[in-house]
Design an enzyme around this catalytic site. Structure first.
Site, PDB file in Angstrom:
ATOM      1  N   HIS A   1      -4.137 -44.910  -0.629  1.00 52.23           N
ATOM      2  CA  HIS A   1      -4.813 -46.237  -0.551  1.00 52.23           C
ATOM      3  C   HIS A   1      -4.647 -47.145  -1.935  1.00 52.23           C
ATOM      4  O   HIS A   1      -4.470 -46.384  -2.939  1.00 52.23           O
ATOM      5  CB  HIS A   1      -6.460 -45.937  -0.254  1.00 52.23           C
TER       6      HIS A   1
ATOM      7  N   GLU B   1      -9.855 -37.520   0.772  1.00 48.77           N
ATOM      8  CA  GLU B   1      -9.439 -36.985  -0.518  1.00 48.77           C
ATOM      9  C   GLU B   1     -10.008 -35.645  -0.547  1.00 48.77           C
ATOM     10  O   GLU B   1     -10.970 -35.101   0.004  1.00 48.77           O
ATOM     11  CB  GLU B   1     -10.161 -38.038  -1.392  1.00 48.77           C
TER      12      GLU B   1
END
Length: 230
Positions: free
Chosen positions: A9, A87
């Site tokens: 990202h 994550e």
């Protein structure tokens, strides 16, 4: 040869503020939004056409995926979301400033928590505002599966089934795949793909930009690895 494109990202608001993020659902910064668009432009310039895309259930990765696909004129490509691409969960460090954490716990301890393969950070309290146990997006998961902290080893253990069940079969079917994910979930999969040792993966960094490309033969042996635009 089939292609797998990993796009971490773009910069998030907490990246910008130097905070541990983990599973906290933080948005992209203005810079991060532009990085995602630029990633898509690089994909278009490289002539990479996708058949399938995967991303996490966190908005910074979802938005990066959508922006990159749009900028490469491939917004129609099917996108599947999975918590397994999230994550790494930073546990009790979530939301803490990295410099302040180093002052509180010591540089060496924080470095070990961040970079070691199998040392866990402190657990997040179940009543923490960022706890996934009360987050509706994880309601279908057994509570015992939801982490309170993760290291890279645990991150790989929960990401690997998604690789084996979704990503690898798509590649074996001759499909080009886009994965919009996070620094540590990508590192975990790179460790598996390249069969890196626990020590070797400690030195691997995944930048917010540009995207990382793997090209595979029909047996999923890596033929080529490179960053777009470099």
């Amino acid at each position: 040869m089939v292609k797998l494109v990993f796009a971490r990202h773009g910069e998030s608001e907490w990246n910008k503020a130097n905070l541990f993020t983990g599973w906290a659902d933080v948005d992209l910064s203005e810079k991060g939004t532009q990085q995602a668009i630029d990633a898509g432009k690089l994909i278009k310039e490289a002539g990479i056409e996708f058949d399938q895309a995967y991303t996490s259930v966190l908005k910074r990765a979802i938005k990066t995926t959508n922006l990159a696909l749009e900028a490469s004129d491939q917004l129609w490509v099917p996108v599947e979301k999975s918590w397994r691409l999230n994550e790494r969960h930073y546990g009790g460090l979530t939301g803490k400033n990295k410099a302040e954490a180093a002052e509180q716990f010591g540089d060496e301890q924080v470095h070990i928590w961040r970079r070691s393969y199998d040392v866990l950070p402190p657990n997040m309290d179940r009543d923490d505002e960022h706890s996934a146990h009360t987050d509706r997006r994880y309601a279908s998961l057994d509570d015992s599966v939801i982490p309170d902290a993760e290291n890279l080893k645990v991150t790989l253990e929960r990401a690997l089934p998604f690789w084996e069940d979704k990503i690898a079969p798509a590649l074996k079917d001759g499909k080009n795949v886009f994965v919009g994910a996070h620094g540590n979930s990508i590192r975990a999969l790179v460790k598996h793909i390249k069969q890196l040792s626990d020590d070797e993966i400690m030195d691997v960094e995944i930048p917010n930009f540009p995207p990382l490309v793997f090209e595979f033969d029909e047996k999923l042996n890596v033929v080529k690895e490179y960053y777009l635009g470099k």
